[in-house]
Scaffold this motif. Structure first.
Motif, short mmCIF file in Angstrom:
data_model
loop_
_atom_site.label_atom_id
_atom_site.label_comp_id
_atom_site.label_asym_id
_atom_site.label_seq_id
_atom_site.Cartn_x
_atom_site.Cartn_y
_atom_site.Cartn_z
N LEU A 161 0.81 -1.21 0.00
CA LEU A 161 0.00 0.00 0.00
C LEU A 161 0.85 1.27 0.00
CD1 LEU A 161 -2.87 -1.07 2.41
CD2 LEU A 161 -2.88 -1.01 -0.09
N VAL A 210 -6.16 0.20 -6.06
CA VAL A 210 -6.78 0.56 -4.78
C VAL A 210 -7.66 1.78 -4.90
CG1 VAL A 210 -6.33 1.20 -2.38
CG2 VAL A 210 -4.84 -0.45 -3.53
N ALA A 211 -7.13 2.83 -5.53
CA ALA A 211 -7.88 4.09 -5.57
C ALA A 211 -7.30 5.04 -6.60
CB ALA A 211 -7.84 4.76 -4.19
N ASP A 230 -12.39 6.37 2.71
CA ASP A 230 -12.63 5.04 2.15
C ASP A 230 -13.81 4.38 2.85
OD1 ASP A 230 -11.22 2.63 4.04
OD2 ASP A 230 -10.68 4.69 4.49
N SER A 251 -14.08 2.41 5.18
CA SER A 251 -14.02 2.24 6.63
C SER A 251 -14.55 3.45 7.39
CB SER A 251 -12.58 1.95 7.07
OG SER A 251 -11.76 3.11 6.90
N LEU A 276 -0.39 4.62 2.06
CA LEU A 276 -1.66 4.53 2.76
C LEU A 276 -1.50 4.08 4.21
CD1 LEU A 276 -3.71 2.92 -0.14
CD2 LEU A 276 -3.90 5.26 0.69
N ASN A 277 -0.36 3.49 4.52
CA ASN A 277 -0.08 3.11 5.91
C ASN A 277 0.09 4.32 6.81
OD1 ASN A 277 0.39 0.03 5.73
ND2 ASN A 277 1.65 0.84 4.07
N ILE A 298 -10.06 0.34 2.99
CA ILE A 298 -8.60 0.29 2.93
C ILE A 298 -8.09 0.04 4.34
CG2 ILE A 298 -6.49 1.56 2.39
CD1 ILE A 298 -8.10 3.08 0.27
#
Length: 206
Positions: A71, A109-110, A130, A132, A164-165, A193
Motif C-alpha cells: 500500500l 486501490v484508488a 474510504d 471504513s 496509505l499506511n 482500505i
C-alpha cells in the motif's frame, strides 16, 4: 510572538522534522514505526496536541492497522484534469480554498484527486475517505499528505510518494472544537482500505 504562536511554531517544526526522518529512512516500515512513535509523543505531551486534556491523561497511543508494503506507492501526478475550485469553511481565518491540480492512481486501490491549498506559499493536499469511514475510521476521512502542515512523504520528477499506511486523522477527529477540510467527492472510494490510523475502541476520543 505570543506564547501560543511560539508553541504552534514548535509543533509545526517537530512535525516537519518527523516527516523528514521518514523520508530519510530507506526502510519504509522502519520510517512508519518512527512516525508512529513521534506522533504518539506529540499527541500525548505537546501543548498543541488536538487531544482533549482528558484524552491525553490516559492516552495509550494511536491505534493502527498493521503495515502493508503493498500500500506504498510512488506515482506520477496526472495533470490532465478539469480545474476545480472549492471553498472549505474552517474555524481559523474563515476557511481555505482548494484547487484541483491533478490525480494519482494508486494501483487498483484508488484514484484520488490532488489539491493545492491556496494562500501564501500554499501546499499540496491529499485526503482520503474510504469504506471504513464511520466504522473503524473517522466519518469525514483521513489525510495522506498535507505539505502546508509538514506532512510530506517526498517524491521526484513529478511523482509523489503516497503511503496509505501513513493515513492519519485530522484534528477534528480528536476534539469537536476543530473544523477540518474533509475529502471531496474525487477523494472518496467505496472499498475498505485496511491501513493507517484507526479509531480507538468505542469509536471516539471524546
Amino acid at each position: 510572538m505570543t506564547g501560543v504562536t511560539v508553541s504552534l511554531l514548535d509543533w509545526r517544526r517537530r512535525m516537519a522534522a518527523l516527516y523528514a526522518e521518514v523520508r530519510a529512512d530507506r526502510d519504509p516500515e522502519s520510517g512508519w514505526l518512527r512516525w508512529r512513535a513521534g506522533r504518539d509523543a506529540l499527541l500525548a505531551g505537546h501543548a498543541e496536541s488536538p487531544l482533549t486534556a482528558a484524552a491525553r491523561a490516559g492516552f495509550p497511543g494511536l491505534p493502527f492497522a498493521p503495515y502493508d508494503p503493498s500500500l506504498r506507492f510512488v506515482v506520477p501526478v496526472d495533470t490532465d484534469v478539469e480545474p476545480v475550485r472549492l471553498g472549505v469553511a474552517t474555524t481559523d481565518e474563515g476557511g481555505v480554498v482548494l484547487h484541483r491540480i491533478g490525480r494519482v492512481t494508486l494501483g487498483e486501490v484508488a484514484r484520488l484527486d490532488v489539491w493545492w491549498i491556496a494562500g501564501y506559499a500554499g501546499g499540496l493536499f491529499l485526503p482520503l475517505r474510504d469504506g471504513s469511514a464511520g466504522d473503524t475510521t473517522y466519518g469525514g476521512g483521513r489525510y495522506l499528505l498535507d505539505t502546508l502542515k509538514g506532512a510530506d512523504l517526498g517524491g521526484d520528477g513529478g511523482r509523489l510518494v503516497v503511503d496509505l499506511n501513513l493515513a492519519y486523522h485530522p484534528s477534528c477527529t480528536y476534539d469537536p472544537r476543530w473544523t477540518c477540510p474533509l475529502a471531496p467527492e474525487g477523494n472518496r472510494v467505496d472499498a475498505v482500505i485496511a491501513a493507517g490510523e484507526q479509531l480507538p475502541p468505542g469509536g471516539s476520543w471524546y
